[in-house]
Design a protein around this motif. Structure first.
Motif, short mmCIF file in Angstrom:
data_model
loop_
_atom_site.label_atom_id
_atom_site.label_comp_id
_atom_site.label_asym_id
_atom_site.label_seq_id
_atom_site.Cartn_x
_atom_site.Cartn_y
_atom_site.Cartn_z
N ALA A 75 1.91 6.15 49.34
CA ALA A 75 2.12 6.67 50.89
C ALA A 75 0.86 6.15 51.83
CB ALA A 75 2.22 8.37 50.84
N GLY A 76 1.09 6.11 53.12
CA GLY A 76 0.30 5.80 54.08
C GLY A 76 -1.04 6.65 54.01
N GLY A 77 -2.21 6.14 54.24
CA GLY A 77 -3.35 6.89 54.20
C GLY A 77 -4.02 7.00 52.87
N LEU A 78 -3.43 6.18 51.78
CA LEU A 78 -4.08 6.30 50.41
C LEU A 78 -4.33 4.88 50.34
CD1 LEU A 78 -4.86 8.16 48.38
CD2 LEU A 78 -2.79 7.67 47.05
N PRO A 79 -5.82 4.43 50.11
CA PRO A 79 -5.71 3.20 50.00
C PRO A 79 -6.05 2.51 48.55
CG PRO A 79 -7.94 4.36 50.11
CD PRO A 79 -6.68 5.25 50.52
N TRP A 80 -4.96 2.90 47.74
CA TRP A 80 -4.99 2.62 46.41
C TRP A 80 -3.89 1.62 46.16
CZ3 TRP A 80 -4.37 7.88 43.21
CH2 TRP A 80 -5.59 8.78 43.62
N ARG A 81 -4.18 0.65 45.16
CA ARG A 81 -2.99 -0.37 44.43
C ARG A 81 -2.66 0.25 43.22
NH1 ARG A 81 -5.84 -4.27 43.54
NH2 ARG A 81 -6.04 -4.48 41.31
N PHE A 82 -1.28 0.41 43.27
CA PHE A 82 -0.41 1.32 42.10
C PHE A 82 0.63 0.38 41.71
CE2 PHE A 82 2.62 4.97 41.30
CZ PHE A 82 2.04 5.23 39.94
N GLU A 83 0.44 0.12 40.38
CA GLU A 83 1.63 -0.70 39.86
C GLU A 83 1.73 -0.43 38.25
OE1 GLU A 83 -0.07 -4.38 40.61
OE2 GLU A 83 -1.64 -4.20 39.17
N PRO A 84 2.99 -0.73 37.87
CA PRO A 84 3.29 -0.31 36.55
C PRO A 84 2.67 -1.56 35.79
CG PRO A 84 5.22 -1.14 37.54
CD PRO A 84 4.29 -0.86 38.55
N GLU A 85 2.82 -1.49 34.31
CA GLU A 85 2.20 -2.62 33.27
C GLU A 85 3.18 -3.58 33.42
OE1 GLU A 85 2.19 -1.64 29.10
OE2 GLU A 85 -0.09 -1.98 29.33
N GLN A 86 4.53 -3.16 33.43
CA GLN A 86 5.87 -4.24 33.66
C GLN A 86 6.80 -3.59 34.48
OE1 GLN A 86 6.30 -3.93 29.25
NE2 GLN A 86 8.24 -4.26 29.64
N GLY A 87 7.57 -4.26 34.96
CA GLY A 87 8.58 -3.95 35.85
C GLY A 87 9.78 -3.23 35.29
#
Length: 200
Positions: A75-87
């Motif tokens: 969400a806006g305001g959280l400076p994180w990169r967040f991703e799954p190991e695979q799609g």
């Protein structure tokens, strides 16, 4: 001298005022209870695509396979990169699967977030069972910190008995991290200076 009698109109006004006060108190109480009751209802029934919480693996695995897609958002305001190991991955119904997510704090300061989740299509929520998850637990990351987080899940074999899901061939698990505005203060180690604003 005897005390003055209360007129019928006065008694009626007092009763109406008391009834209004009780009604307002009940409505305020209901407002506070609505969120936890709604969360409990969703987790119990799978309503709104809410996955279920399991304590153990199912007793059997079915050969029917489903594709599980993994979605990650911040969400806006959280400076994180967040991703799954695979799609995505193909899983057998009843098979216990572990998926790792990676999160990176891209800011120059410690920040905190909490993840929520849902499952699509919505009617699959009651069959998506999570054994372990990082959701609804505050996560604090130091500046530049990277962390791997796992979700352990399976698709309940009871799904094959539900005719509404006969044509189901894919499920999407979606997470969103939201910022925590006032993260809990971390206890300072002995002799460690407090660097928060206004502290020495």
């Amino acid at each position: 001298m005897s005390p003055p009698r209360t007129s019928p109109y006065r008694r009626r006004d007092i009763m109406v005022a008391a009834a209004c006060g009780v009604f307002v108190a009940m409505m305020v109480g209901a407002a506070y209870a609505a969120v936890p009751l709604y969360n409990w209802f969703c987790r119990t029934t799978g309503f709104g695509g809410t996955p279920q919480i399991a304590t153990a693996a199912p007793s059997h695995i079915i050969d029917r396979k489903l594709k599980v897609r993994f979605d990650a958002n911040t969400a806006g305001g959280l400076p994180w990169r967040f991703e799954p190991e695979q799609g995505s991955m193909e899983v057998r119904i009843g098979e216990v699967v572990t998926m790792n997510y990676k999160v990176v704090n891209e800011s120059a300061r410690e920040t905190a977030g909490v993840a929520s989740y849902n499952v699509a299509p919505l009617n699959a929520g009651s069959y998506f069972q999570k054994i372990n998850c990082f959701c609804f637990t505050e996560q604090s990351l130091k500046a530049g910190e990277t962390r791997d987080m796992a979700v352990v899940f399976y698709v309940d074999p009871a799904l094959v008995k539900d005719s509404d899901n006969d044509g189901l061939n894919s499920i999407t698990l979606s997470y969103t991290f939201y910022p925590v505005r006032d993260p809990a203060a971390r206890p300072l180690a002995a002799g460690e200076p407090d660097k928060r604003e206004g502290k020495l």
